[in-house]
Every structure is written in structure tokens, then in C-alpha cells.
Design an enzyme around this catalytic site. Sequence first.
Site, PDB file in Angstrom:
ATOM      1  N   ARG A 101      -8.677   5.211  74.016  1.00 24.19           N
ATOM      2  CA  ARG A 101      -8.247   4.915  72.997  1.00 24.19           C
ATOM      3  C   ARG A 101      -8.654   3.062  72.924  1.00 24.19           C
ATOM      4  NH1 ARG A 101      -3.689   2.550  72.798  1.00 24.19           N
ATOM      5  NH2 ARG A 101      -2.162   4.622  73.469  1.00 24.19           N
ATOM      6  N   TYR A 142     -13.573  -5.188  46.596  1.00 28.71           N
ATOM      7  CA  TYR A 142     -13.950  -3.655  46.651  1.00 28.71           C
ATOM      8  C   TYR A 142     -12.322  -3.909  46.760  1.00 28.71           C
ATOM      9  CZ  TYR A 142     -14.231   0.865  49.116  1.00 28.71           C
ATOM     10  OH  TYR A 142     -14.045   2.023  49.536  1.00 28.71           O
ATOM     11  N   ASP A 197     -16.926  -9.994  54.797  1.00 24.89           N
ATOM     12  CA  ASP A 197     -17.040  -8.391  55.045  1.00 24.89           C
ATOM     13  C   ASP A 197     -18.978  -8.535  54.302  1.00 24.89           C
ATOM     14  OD1 ASP A 197     -18.242  -5.616  53.602  1.00 24.89           O
ATOM     15  OD2 ASP A 197     -15.754  -5.000  53.264  1.00 24.89           O
ATOM     16  N   LYS A 210     -21.220   2.542  54.976  1.00 20.69           N
ATOM     17  CA  LYS A 210     -22.685   2.648  54.190  1.00 20.69           C
ATOM     18  C   LYS A 210     -24.059   1.965  54.941  1.00 20.69           C
ATOM     19  CE  LYS A 210     -19.049   2.582  51.353  1.00 20.69           C
ATOM     20  NZ  LYS A 210     -18.145   1.289  51.172  1.00 20.69           N
TER      21      LYS A 210
END
Length: 386
Positions: free
Chosen positions: A46, A98, A170, A195
Site C-alpha cells: 500500500r 466533471y 484536472d 481516459k
Amino acid sequence: MKIESRLAQIGSQSEPGTGAVSFPVYQSTAFRHPRLGESTGFDYARTKSPTRKVLEDAAAELESGDAGFACSSGMAALQTIFALFSQGDHLIVSLDLYGGTYRLLERIMSRFGVTATYVDTNDIDAMSASLKPSTKAILIETPTNPLMMITDLERVCSWAKAKGLITIVDNTLLTPFFQRPLELGADIIIHSATKYLGGHNDVLAGLIVTKGKELSEEMAVLHNSIGAVLGPQDSWLLMRGMKTLALRMERHQYNATRISEYLLAHPAVEEVYYPALPHHPGHEIQNKQSSGNTGIFSFRLKDARYVEPILRHIKLIAFAESLGGVESLMTYPAVQTHADIPEEIRRQVGVDDRLLRFSVGIEHADDLIADLEQALEAAKREVEGR
Ligand SMILES: *Cc1c(COP(=O)(O)O)cnc(C)c1O
């Protein structure tokens, strides 16, 4: 070295032991310690994991940042970033946002006392008016989605810096291949790597890149503590996708430019929102701060009755949510991606029932135009009752 070369070489020189050109998937979650007080640099997956680390280092380098963090999705990356803020903190956020980011802020962060004001990030007066003593950061999307509004990054970053705010950008739609906001003064980059970076509609991932020692160290603590990290298989898939980013973005841009021009000239279309088009209000700023254009654009039909038959008749182009993949997808933002945004804000930015968003893939532009042509023809026949 040019970015095309760096992309193609991601991970290719990172495994000296075997010389593997494709960096291996290290599935291990635990790492043996040589002795007390010693570590190979890896302890528990992690915190740090070898395959993910190659991806994270590449992301940091491509965005001209200091540290990269791979997350299980774009939303996980945003949640990790928002954990920088505490009860009572306030954010200034792009108006045409978004939908998922809006939902995270309004449904979840608001319950923890973190609030947001949505403004046009080109309107410095509006931003100044929304500034509070508790304002900590500004979150920008440029271009926005679906209306492709462009924010002057250099101008806003220097405004934010003067006010002591963190600037978060972003960069999902342009990717570091076309735009590097950290070089223009931003502090944190977030990507939905699902994306363009992944690029094949087959891996869900998010990336954070930070600039500066303090912010990078704080983000490392948040990333490890929250634990919404990307697994080794998906890290590998994402790196594999990123190797061809340059080629894909150039084709996406070429196709989107041709098809946006075709639609702009079509009698059923009222407007096309794509910054590569000279009449787009953000055209000049986009050219100044980016080296190219994304592969998505939106268009508004003159008649809302065309929407349903177009979505039913497109064949090569899929009616599906998402963007940035090699396959072309068409979305109806008002009922899909932006359904969580209140009608009032949607209307203010122009997400109405005549707006369609097109994520243009890397198929041949002629085939995509032919598919649109037949769908528009079929819609016309149905609407006119012939
Ligand atoms: C898709 C998207 C997100 C969310 O990313 P996921 O990978 O779907 O969690 C955030 N920002 C933008 C601009 C997006 O397009």
C-alpha cells in the site's frame, strides 16, 4: 529528451536485473527485510509497490512535478487530494465541472465541513468575490467538459499564489503530452487516467502529481493512509497504454478537428464547442498554453428531437459514457455524466437537452463522418415523419 521518447520508454530501463523491456508486474504485497533497520525500499504494497512506483515516477516526470501517486480511479485521486482540507475549509472550483467531482464535493466533502463555490475561472472579479478567509485552494478543469471552456492557467495560478491558495488542475482532457500546468504555476495535477492516459477503455485509474517538497510529503501520507492505491496489474496496463499516448493524442486531435468542422457546417447543428475551432472563445489561450487539442468536443443540435434517433442510429460510434479511448463514444451529458449537477448550474453553463458530447476515437475520420451522416439523415427522416 522529447516527451514522445520518454513516453515510449516508460519502465523499459527500470529492470537492470533481467533487462526486461516491459517492466514486470510485481504482485507481492510484502517485502523481505535484509535485517533489523534495513529495507529494500519496499515494505508493504500500500505504501510503495515496484510496478506502481515505475508508473508514479513516470507520471511525475511527464508532468514536471516532484512526486506521483497512482490511485484506483480518478475519483479516488480527487478524494485523496481533498483530504488535504479540514473542517471549515473552502474551495473555489470551475463552474463547468466533471459531474463526479461535483457530487464528491457536494454529497461527501460538504458533510465534513469542506465547502465549494463554483465560478467562471476566467473571471478574476468573480473569483475575488468568492474568496473567503477560509479559502484554501482553487480547482480548475481546462478545457472543461462538456462545454470546453478554457481557463488562462498562468493568470489564475499567479492570482491564486498571491492569495496563498493551492492550485489544483484536472489535466485529464489534455494529458501532459499537450499541456503541463505545473510549468505554468499549478501545485497539484489530477488525472482520470481511465481516459487518455490508459486510452483503451480497459483500465480504471487515477494519478496525482505534486510540486514542492512539503506538498509531496503530505500527499504521500494521505495516499498511504487512505489506501485507494492502484494495483500492480492495473499499473502495468496503464504504463502499456501510456507508451502510445503521443501517437493517439495526435490522431484524436486530427480526427476531432476534421469532424468538428464537418458538424459545424451541418444544417442540423447549431454550435460546436471545440477549442481548435478559430471561433471558439478560448482558442487563443488554448494555443498559448497547450501544444494541441483534446479529442473530445460537444455540439448542440438545433432540435432536441434529433437526439434520441441519433443515439439509436450511430453504429461505429458507441452510445456510452466515458472518453479518451481509441474507440469513439457519444454521450448525452444532461442525462448521463452531468445528471448529478443541479439543473440550475447545468443551464448556467449550457448543458441542455440538445447537447451531445463526442469522444472521437482513432478510427478513420471518413468512417466516423459517414456514421454521423447516416445517423443525422435517419434522425431527419424520423423527425420530419417521412
Ligand atoms: C472521468 C473523470 C474523472 C473521474 O475519474 P474516474 O477514473 O472515472 O474515477 C475526473 N475528472 C475528469 C475530467 C474526468 O473526465
